[in-house]
Design a protein around this motif. Structure first.
Motif, PDB file in Angstrom:
ATOM      1  N   VAL A  73       3.965 -22.405  23.123  1.00  0.00           N
ATOM      2  CA  VAL A  73       5.403 -22.326  23.392  1.00  0.00           C
ATOM      3  C   VAL A  73       5.774 -23.259  24.535  1.00  0.00           C
ATOM      4  O   VAL A  73       6.754 -24.022  24.451  1.00  0.00           O
ATOM      5  CB  VAL A  73       5.807 -20.875  23.709  1.00  0.00           C
ATOM      6  N   ALA A  74       5.001 -23.235  25.615  1.00  0.00           N
ATOM      7  CA  ALA A  74       5.336 -24.031  26.800  1.00  0.00           C
ATOM      8  C   ALA A  74       5.357 -25.531  26.504  1.00  0.00           C
ATOM      9  O   ALA A  74       6.204 -26.263  27.033  1.00  0.00           O
ATOM     10  CB  ALA A  74       4.351 -23.728  27.922  1.00  0.00           C
ATOM     11  N   GLU A  75       4.444 -25.980  25.655  1.00  0.00           N
ATOM     12  CA  GLU A  75       4.353 -27.415  25.417  1.00  0.00           C
ATOM     13  C   GLU A  75       5.310 -27.906  24.335  1.00  0.00           C
ATOM     14  O   GLU A  75       5.584 -29.101  24.237  1.00  0.00           O
ATOM     15  CB  GLU A  75       2.927 -27.816  25.061  1.00  0.00           C
ATOM     16  N   ARG A  76       5.853 -27.021  23.517  1.00  0.00           N
ATOM     17  CA  ARG A  76       6.671 -27.450  22.382  1.00  0.00           C
ATOM     18  C   ARG A  76       8.160 -27.195  22.559  1.00  0.00           C
ATOM     19  O   ARG A  76       8.972 -27.795  21.851  1.00  0.00           O
ATOM     20  CB  ARG A  76       6.188 -26.771  21.094  1.00  0.00           C
ATOM     21  N   ILE A  77       8.542 -26.321  23.468  1.00  0.00           N
ATOM     22  CA  ILE A  77       9.957 -25.965  23.560  1.00  0.00           C
ATOM     23  C   ILE A  77      10.731 -27.056  24.297  1.00  0.00           C
ATOM     24  O   ILE A  77      10.236 -27.672  25.239  1.00  0.00           O
ATOM     25  CB  ILE A  77      10.114 -24.596  24.256  1.00  0.00           C
ATOM     26  N   ASP A  78      11.931 -27.304  23.836  1.00  0.00           N
ATOM     27  CA  ASP A  78      12.789 -28.305  24.470  1.00  0.00           C
ATOM     28  C   ASP A  78      13.170 -27.830  25.876  1.00  0.00           C
ATOM     29  O   ASP A  78      13.528 -26.662  26.064  1.00  0.00           O
ATOM     30  CB  ASP A  78      14.049 -28.492  23.615  1.00  0.00           C
ATOM     31  N   TYR A 110      13.357 -19.588  28.090  1.00  0.00           N
ATOM     32  CA  TYR A 110      12.768 -18.681  27.105  1.00  0.00           C
ATOM     33  C   TYR A 110      12.028 -17.546  27.775  1.00  0.00           C
ATOM     34  O   TYR A 110      11.645 -17.616  28.952  1.00  0.00           O
ATOM     35  CB  TYR A 110      11.823 -19.431  26.167  1.00  0.00           C
ATOM     36  N   ASP A 111      11.857 -16.502  27.003  1.00  0.00           N
ATOM     37  CA  ASP A 111      11.030 -15.359  27.412  1.00  0.00           C
ATOM     38  C   ASP A 111      10.063 -15.071  26.271  1.00  0.00           C
ATOM     39  O   ASP A 111      10.488 -14.886  25.126  1.00  0.00           O
ATOM     40  CB  ASP A 111      11.895 -14.124  27.682  1.00  0.00           C
ATOM     41  N   LEU A 112       8.780 -15.065  26.574  1.00  0.00           N
ATOM     42  CA  LEU A 112       7.752 -14.771  25.583  1.00  0.00           C
ATOM     43  C   LEU A 112       7.099 -13.446  25.942  1.00  0.00           C
ATOM     44  O   LEU A 112       6.423 -13.335  26.962  1.00  0.00           O
ATOM     45  CB  LEU A 112       6.704 -15.884  25.544  1.00  0.00           C
ATOM     46  N   ARG A 127      13.234 -24.905  14.530  1.00  0.00           N
ATOM     47  CA  ARG A 127      12.378 -26.082  14.682  1.00  0.00           C
ATOM     48  C   ARG A 127      10.997 -25.680  15.181  1.00  0.00           C
ATOM     49  O   ARG A 127       9.968 -26.149  14.679  1.00  0.00           O
ATOM     50  CB  ARG A 127      13.009 -27.071  15.662  1.00  0.00           C
ATOM     51  N   LEU A 128      10.984 -24.784  16.156  1.00  0.00           N
ATOM     52  CA  LEU A 128       9.717 -24.335  16.732  1.00  0.00           C
ATOM     53  C   LEU A 128       8.879 -23.597  15.689  1.00  0.00           C
ATOM     54  O   LEU A 128       7.681 -23.857  15.525  1.00  0.00           O
ATOM     55  CB  LEU A 128      10.001 -23.436  17.931  1.00  0.00           C
ATOM     56  N   ILE A 129       9.523 -22.702  14.958  1.00  0.00           N
ATOM     57  CA  ILE A 129       8.811 -21.947  13.922  1.00  0.00           C
ATOM     58  C   ILE A 129       8.310 -22.886  12.828  1.00  0.00           C
ATOM     59  O   ILE A 129       7.213 -22.715  12.289  1.00  0.00           O
ATOM     60  CB  ILE A 129       9.726 -20.851  13.340  1.00  0.00           C
ATOM     61  N   GLY A 130       9.118 -23.901  12.513  1.00  0.00           N
ATOM     62  CA  GLY A 130       8.692 -24.865  11.504  1.00  0.00           C
ATOM     63  C   GLY A 130       7.456 -25.638  11.894  1.00  0.00           C
ATOM     64  O   GLY A 130       6.743 -26.161  11.025  1.00  0.00           O
ATOM     65  N   ALA A 163       4.008 -10.991  19.166  1.00  0.00           N
ATOM     66  CA  ALA A 163       4.787 -11.699  20.168  1.00  0.00           C
ATOM     67  C   ALA A 163       6.254 -11.645  19.805  1.00  0.00           C
ATOM     68  O   ALA A 163       6.618 -11.601  18.628  1.00  0.00           O
ATOM     69  CB  ALA A 163       4.328 -13.153  20.283  1.00  0.00           C
ATOM     70  N   ALA A 164       7.106 -11.667  20.812  1.00  0.00           N
ATOM     71  CA  ALA A 164       8.550 -11.805  20.620  1.00  0.00           C
ATOM     72  C   ALA A 164       9.013 -12.956  21.501  1.00  0.00           C
ATOM     73  O   ALA A 164       8.831 -12.928  22.721  1.00  0.00           O
ATOM     74  CB  ALA A 164       9.281 -10.520  20.987  1.00  0.00           C
ATOM     75  N   LEU A 165       9.585 -13.971  20.893  1.00  0.00           N
ATOM     76  CA  LEU A 165      10.028 -15.169  21.606  1.00  0.00           C
ATOM     77  C   LEU A 165      11.553 -15.228  21.585  1.00  0.00           C
ATOM     78  O   LEU A 165      12.164 -15.287  20.520  1.00  0.00           O
ATOM     79  CB  LEU A 165       9.445 -16.423  20.948  1.00  0.00           C
TER      80      LEU A 165
END
Length: 463
Positions: free
Chosen positions: A352-357, A362-364, A236-239, A207-209
């Motif tokens: 990604v959808a539930e955690r991103i501010d 974003y593009d996943l 933060r997301l990766i953490g 994946a590329a985010l």
């Protein structure tokens, strides 16, 4: 069945010739990821075609896949009742970073103290040459004019960029590729002194985010403290990708995962390993990962998630003083038996959808070139014959291992309706995808001998 001394002698007689040939092949920079090397990938394919014809293959073809050709070859057995084996591997190689190469230049193809250096020497041109070496030894040791089994080769030129068109090749040439079993040779062995047979591989989802916080880079002093920073948000997301025990937090990630069985653990226990040896062989500083599991359980029997790249800002211009508009992370998820790559991809989308501010867009990107895990049927007679051939070569009992990387084994098995076996000559020390890649000559010699024995034994084993 061929005599052990005859096979060993036949392999030894070919050593200088095969190593010279491998060095020549390594000198062709068949970098599938670089458009400027497209012609070199074609040159690599045609070099292999000439070697196959010289060895005696009556059918050798170039199969085009958008400028990066695959090579197909077939040599029928003299007995039409003999089984058919399809060898799969690849002739393209991974990208190089010149500054990481210290022993030799990346495409010098230099032999030094029993090691042949160069990109592709182990992954996977050396593995392809090992099969050709074994076939020549098999013919010489048995006095045959054709192999004991019908041999087919499918050596693709896009594996290092995700085997993008492998599915098309399998669909287009399925009838020609029909086989009784597939042998994937894009894998590793355990060590030179501990004979092992690989029983399966993990799957893979990449994946590329990319996060975006603004329409353009913004002056740091003008907005610092009040503007979104995509690098901060991405970190933060990766953490949050792992919890405090090292488990992956993607929804449903472990739904199909079971703990290693007592049989699995017994097989792993037969492999000599300690933490210091592991870090020494891999060049890593410490052992990390999911709590409650040993090293080999983590890399073979448990799923994993890794960050492979983190891009953002302008490190080459430290005085620019901006908050970057975008930041990108590369991710790879490794899957174990019963996990499905498509299910995991959907879980990543949900994560990604539930955690991103919501202050970021974003593009996943989840490429379709993903792979499911695969396990070889342990009761297949060809697998038993391979165990015996490896044991016969080494003179020792064979342990069972797996490979932590991925290969299109499940895709091959589905498309060709045939079981998949694994045979590799790579070692942890071979530095795949890093600087100073090399292959150990002894690994190739041992591999060629084991494969030559296997070819002779296979017709009786599958009768």
């Amino acid at each position: 069945m061929s005599d052990r001394a005859s096979v060993s002698g036949a392999v030894s007689q070919q050593t200088d010739t095969m190593l010279d040939a491998l060095a020549q092949w390594v000198r062709i920079p068949s970098l599938s990821s670089s458009p400027e090397h497209t012609a070199d990938v074609t040159r690599s394919a045609r070099w292999l075609m000439s070697q196959l014809r010289e060895a005696g293959f009556p059918v050798v073809e170039e199969w085009q896949a958008v400028g990066r050709p695959a090579v197909y070859a077939c040599w029928p057995a003299s007995d039409p009742r003999a089984p058919t084996v399809l060898v799969y591997s690849h002739h393209d190689v991974n990208a190089v970073i010149d500054d990481e190469w210290h022993e030799t230049a990346p495409f010098a193809g230099v032999l030094r103290e029993g090691l042949l250096y160069g990109r592709g020497a182990s992954d996977a041109k050396g593995q392809v040459m090992c099969h050709l070496w074994a076939l020549k030894a098999h013919l010489a040791a048995t006095g045959r004019s054709a192999p004991a089994v019908t041999m087919k080769f499918l050596i693709e030129g896009e594996e290092e960029i995700g085997s993008t068109h492998l599915g098309d090749l399998l669909a287009r040439h399925g009838e020609v590729l029909r086989t009784d079993l597939v042998m994937v040779s894009d894998s590793m062995m355990w060590s030179l002194d501990v004979p092992a047979v690989c029983t399966g591989v993990r799957g893979s989802v990449s994946a590329a985010l990319t996060l975006r916080a603004a329409r353009r880079d913004v002056h740091n002093g003008a907005v610092s403290g009040a503007a979104g920073n995509p690098l901060t948000e991405l970190c933060r997301l990766i953490g949050s990708l792992h919890d405090e025990t090292g488990r992956v937090t993607v929804p449903g990630f472990y739904d199909q995962v079971t703990d290693p069985s007592p049989h699995d653990r017994a097989q792993l226990a037969a492999i000599p390993l300690d933490e210091s040896a592991w870090t020494e062989r891999t060049g890593t500083f410490s052992v990390q990962g999911e709590a409650g599991f040993g090293i080999l359980e983590r890399v073979w029997l448990r799923p994993a998630a890794e960050v492979t790249s983190l891009l953002g800002g302008h490190p080459q211009l430290p005085g620019l003083g901006v908050i970057p508009a975008t930041a990108t992370a590369g991710l790879v998820f490794r899957l174990v038996p019963d996990q499905q790559a498509d299910d995991i991809a959907r879980g990543v989308q949900e994560w990604v959808a539930e955690r991103i501010d919501p202050g970021f867009t974003y593009d996943l990107d989840l490429p379709a070139s993903r792979s499911d895990p695969y396990s070889t049927p342990s009761d297949h007679p060809a697998f038993t014959a391979l165990e015996q051939a490896i044991s016969r070569t080494s003179g020792a009992a064979v342990v069972h291992m797996r490979n932590g990387g991925a290969a299109p084994a499940a895709q091959l098995a589905r498309a060709l309706e045939a079981p998949v076996l694994f045979f590799g000559t790579g070692l942890l020390e071979d530095r795949w995808h890093s600087g100073d890649e090399r292959v150990d000559v002894q690994a190739l010699v041992q591999g060629a001998e084991a494969l030559a024995h296997w070819l002779s034994a296979l017709p009786a084993a599958m009768a």
